[in-house]
Design a protein around this motif. Structure first.
Motif, PDB file in Angstrom:
ATOM      1  N   GLY A   9      -5.025  -0.801  -0.186  1.00 44.00           N
ATOM      2  CA  GLY A   9      -6.275  -1.443   0.288  1.00 44.00           C
ATOM      3  C   GLY A   9      -6.019  -2.932   0.122  1.00 44.00           C
ATOM      4  O   GLY A   9      -5.232  -3.644  -0.314  1.00 44.00           O
ATOM      5  N   ASN A  10      -7.192  -3.412   0.654  1.00 45.51           N
ATOM      6  CA  ASN A  10      -7.481  -4.929   0.616  1.00 45.51           C
ATOM      7  C   ASN A  10      -7.646  -5.484  -0.515  1.00 45.51           C
ATOM      8  O   ASN A  10      -8.295  -4.850  -1.395  1.00 45.51           O
ATOM      9  CB  ASN A  10      -8.711  -5.371   1.703  1.00 45.51           C
ATOM     10  CG  ASN A  10      -8.508  -4.848   3.017  1.00 45.51           C
ATOM     11  OD1 ASN A  10      -7.386  -5.041   3.686  1.00 45.51           O
ATOM     12  ND2 ASN A  10      -9.463  -4.090   3.622  1.00 45.51           N
ATOM     13  N   GLY A  11      -7.047  -6.730  -0.741  1.00 44.15           N
ATOM     14  CA  GLY A  11      -7.350  -7.416  -1.917  1.00 44.15           C
ATOM     15  C   GLY A  11      -6.226  -6.772  -3.181  1.00 44.15           C
ATOM     16  O   GLY A  11      -6.506  -7.664  -4.478  1.00 44.15           O
ATOM     17  N   VAL A  12      -5.388  -6.316  -3.018  1.00 42.25           N
ATOM     18  CA  VAL A  12      -4.469  -6.003  -4.065  1.00 42.25           C
ATOM     19  C   VAL A  12      -3.383  -6.670  -4.170  1.00 42.25           C
ATOM     20  O   VAL A  12      -2.463  -6.412  -5.163  1.00 42.25           O
ATOM     21  CB  VAL A  12      -4.262  -4.186  -4.036  1.00 42.25           C
ATOM     22  CG1 VAL A  12      -5.535  -3.449  -4.104  1.00 42.25           C
ATOM     23  CG2 VAL A  12      -3.374  -3.891  -2.944  1.00 42.25           C
ATOM     24  N   ASP A  14      -2.757  -9.798  -4.272  1.00 43.35           N
ATOM     25  CA  ASP A  14      -2.729 -10.932  -5.742  1.00 43.35           C
ATOM     26  C   ASP A  14      -2.374  -9.995  -6.915  1.00 43.35           C
ATOM     27  O   ASP A  14      -1.594 -10.567  -7.877  1.00 43.35           O
ATOM     28  CB  ASP A  14      -4.024 -11.378  -5.606  1.00 43.35           C
ATOM     29  CG  ASP A  14      -4.158 -12.573  -4.766  1.00 43.35           C
ATOM     30  OD1 ASP A  14      -3.399 -12.860  -4.091  1.00 43.35           O
ATOM     31  OD2 ASP A  14      -5.493 -12.789  -4.597  1.00 43.35           O
ATOM     32  N   ILE A  15      -2.890  -8.914  -7.422  1.00 40.21           N
ATOM     33  CA  ILE A  15      -2.606  -8.275  -8.411  1.00 40.21           C
ATOM     34  C   ILE A  15      -1.062  -7.633  -8.453  1.00 40.21           C
ATOM     35  O   ILE A  15      -0.621  -7.865  -9.520  1.00 40.21           O
ATOM     36  CB  ILE A  15      -3.647  -6.812  -8.623  1.00 40.21           C
ATOM     37  CG1 ILE A  15      -5.094  -7.338  -8.671  1.00 40.21           C
ATOM     38  CG2 ILE A  15      -3.203  -6.062  -9.531  1.00 40.21           C
ATOM     39  CD1 ILE A  15      -5.866  -6.243  -8.614  1.00 40.21           C
ATOM     40  N   ILE A  16      -0.521  -7.200  -7.408  1.00 38.35           N
ATOM     41  CA  ILE A  16       0.794  -6.579  -7.257  1.00 38.35           C
ATOM     42  C   ILE A  16       1.799  -8.000  -7.756  1.00 38.35           C
ATOM     43  O   ILE A  16       2.563  -8.028  -8.292  1.00 38.35           O
ATOM     44  CB  ILE A  16       1.043  -6.096  -5.931  1.00 38.35           C
ATOM     45  CG1 ILE A  16       0.372  -4.822  -5.866  1.00 38.35           C
ATOM     46  CG2 ILE A  16       2.738  -5.704  -5.866  1.00 38.35           C
ATOM     47  CD1 ILE A  16       0.427  -3.682  -7.030  1.00 38.35           C
ATOM     48  N   GLU A  17       1.309  -9.212  -6.938  1.00 37.99           N
ATOM     49  CA  GLU A  17       2.083 -10.522  -7.257  1.00 37.99           C
ATOM     50  C   GLU A  17       2.116 -10.738  -8.421  1.00 37.99           C
ATOM     51  O   GLU A  17       3.100 -11.238  -9.189  1.00 37.99           O
ATOM     52  CB  GLU A  17       1.765 -11.411  -6.115  1.00 37.99           C
ATOM     53  CG  GLU A  17       1.928 -11.167  -4.589  1.00 37.99           C
ATOM     54  CD  GLU A  17       3.575 -10.908  -4.426  1.00 37.99           C
ATOM     55  OE1 GLU A  17       4.439 -11.630  -5.059  1.00 37.99           O
ATOM     56  OE2 GLU A  17       3.932 -10.043  -3.680  1.00 37.99           O
ATOM     57  N   VAL A  31       2.952  -2.799  -2.288  1.00 43.46           N
ATOM     58  CA  VAL A  31       1.500  -2.455  -1.801  1.00 43.46           C
ATOM     59  C   VAL A  31       2.010  -1.325  -0.611  1.00 43.46           C
ATOM     60  O   VAL A  31       2.730  -1.675   0.271  1.00 43.46           O
ATOM     61  CB  VAL A  31       0.931  -3.725  -0.972  1.00 43.46           C
ATOM     62  CG1 VAL A  31      -0.374  -3.486  -0.318  1.00 43.46           C
ATOM     63  CG2 VAL A  31       0.467  -4.957  -1.907  1.00 43.46           C
ATOM     64  N   ALA A  32       1.173  -0.390  -0.625  1.00 41.68           N
ATOM     65  CA  ALA A  32       1.285   0.749   0.319  1.00 41.68           C
ATOM     66  C   ALA A  32       0.532   0.680   1.231  1.00 41.68           C
ATOM     67  O   ALA A  32      -0.797   0.847   1.237  1.00 41.68           O
ATOM     68  CB  ALA A  32       1.175   2.269  -0.675  1.00 41.68           C
ATOM     69  N   VAL A  50      -3.277   1.032  -8.097  1.00 38.54           N
ATOM     70  CA  VAL A  50      -4.591   0.230  -8.004  1.00 38.54           C
ATOM     71  C   VAL A  50      -4.920   0.210  -6.595  1.00 38.54           C
ATOM     72  O   VAL A  50      -4.489  -0.225  -5.698  1.00 38.54           O
ATOM     73  CB  VAL A  50      -3.968  -1.276  -8.561  1.00 38.54           C
ATOM     74  CG1 VAL A  50      -5.146  -2.432  -8.274  1.00 38.54           C
ATOM     75  CG2 VAL A  50      -3.311  -1.329  -9.630  1.00 38.54           C
ATOM     76  N   ALA A  51      -6.359   0.635  -6.495  1.00 37.83           N
ATOM     77  CA  ALA A  51      -7.194   0.889  -5.169  1.00 37.83           C
ATOM     78  C   ALA A  51      -8.316   0.158  -5.080  1.00 37.83           C
ATOM     79  O   ALA A  51      -9.175   0.146  -6.020  1.00 37.83           O
ATOM     80  CB  ALA A  51      -6.682   2.385  -4.934  1.00 37.83           C
ATOM     81  N   ARG A  52      -8.514  -0.707  -4.074  1.00 41.09           N
ATOM     82  CA  ARG A  52      -9.726  -1.337  -3.929  1.00 41.09           C
ATOM     83  C   ARG A  52     -10.692  -0.609  -2.751  1.00 41.09           C
ATOM     84  O   ARG A  52     -11.776  -0.820  -2.695  1.00 41.09           O
ATOM     85  CB  ARG A  52      -9.681  -2.915  -3.573  1.00 41.09           C
ATOM     86  CG  ARG A  52      -8.974  -3.708  -4.573  1.00 41.09           C
ATOM     87  CD  ARG A  52     -10.150  -4.365  -5.174  1.00 41.09           C
ATOM     88  NE  ARG A  52      -9.691  -5.161  -6.334  1.00 41.09           N
ATOM     89  CZ  ARG A  52      -9.511  -6.500  -6.462  1.00 41.09           C
ATOM     90  NH1 ARG A  52      -9.578  -7.216  -5.332  1.00 41.09           N
ATOM     91  NH2 ARG A  52      -9.201  -7.047  -7.677  1.00 41.09           N
ATOM     92  N   ASP A  53      -9.891  -0.009  -1.903  1.00 40.31           N
ATOM     93  CA  ASP A  53     -10.716   0.947  -0.746  1.00 40.31           C
ATOM     94  C   ASP A  53      -9.793   1.863  -0.328  1.00 40.31           C
ATOM     95  O   ASP A  53      -8.303   2.179  -0.817  1.00 40.31           O
ATOM     96  CB  ASP A  53     -11.194   0.007   0.288  1.00 40.31           C
ATOM     97  CG  ASP A  53     -10.041  -0.981   0.925  1.00 40.31           C
ATOM     98  OD1 ASP A  53      -8.747  -0.563   0.535  1.00 40.31           O
ATOM     99  OD2 ASP A  53     -10.342  -2.005   1.586  1.00 40.31           O
ATOM    100  N   ASN A  54      -9.649   2.692   0.421  1.00 42.08           N
ATOM    101  CA  ASN A  54      -8.816   3.415   1.385  1.00 42.08           C
ATOM    102  C   ASN A  54      -8.582   4.666   0.001  1.00 42.08           C
ATOM    103  O   ASN A  54      -7.578   4.984  -0.338  1.00 42.08           O
ATOM    104  CB  ASN A  54      -7.569   3.006   1.641  1.00 42.08           C
ATOM    105  CG  ASN A  54      -6.837   3.899   2.623  1.00 42.08           C
ATOM    106  OD1 ASN A  54      -7.135   5.203   2.829  1.00 42.08           O
ATOM    107  ND2 ASN A  54      -5.837   3.438   3.507  1.00 42.08           N
TER     108      ASN A  54
END
Length: 73
Positions: A9-12, A14-17, A31-32, A50-54
């Motif tokens: 989803g959107n906004g992840v 930064d977390i992955i980096e 990021v998938a 880690v999911a913010r949406d979808n």
């Protein structure tokens, strides 16, 4: 131990980096955008999603890893 941190989803990004910046050899980060982006490997022991949406995609990825015998959080 080998595990993956998978962002959905959107906004992840930064977390992955941030997780990538630690430089751990045994941690794969991505990021998938579809279930085809992340296929469980034989050496995977754990997947953190880690999911913010979808939510549908996140659940499909979790099921894929769970069905492969990988601890999924």
């Amino acid at each position: 131990m080998s595990f993956k941190v998978i962002g959905v989803g959107n906004g992840v990004t930064d977390i992955i980096e941030k997780v990538k910046s630690f430089g751990y050899d045994c941690v794969g980060c991505l990021v998938a955008k579809s279930t085809d982006d992340c296929i469980p490997m034989d050496d995977d022991k754990m997947a953190i999603i880690v999911a913010r949406d979808n939510e549908e995609l996140a659940n499909a990825i979790a099921k894929t890893y769970h069905d492969a015998g990988v601890l999924t959080i």
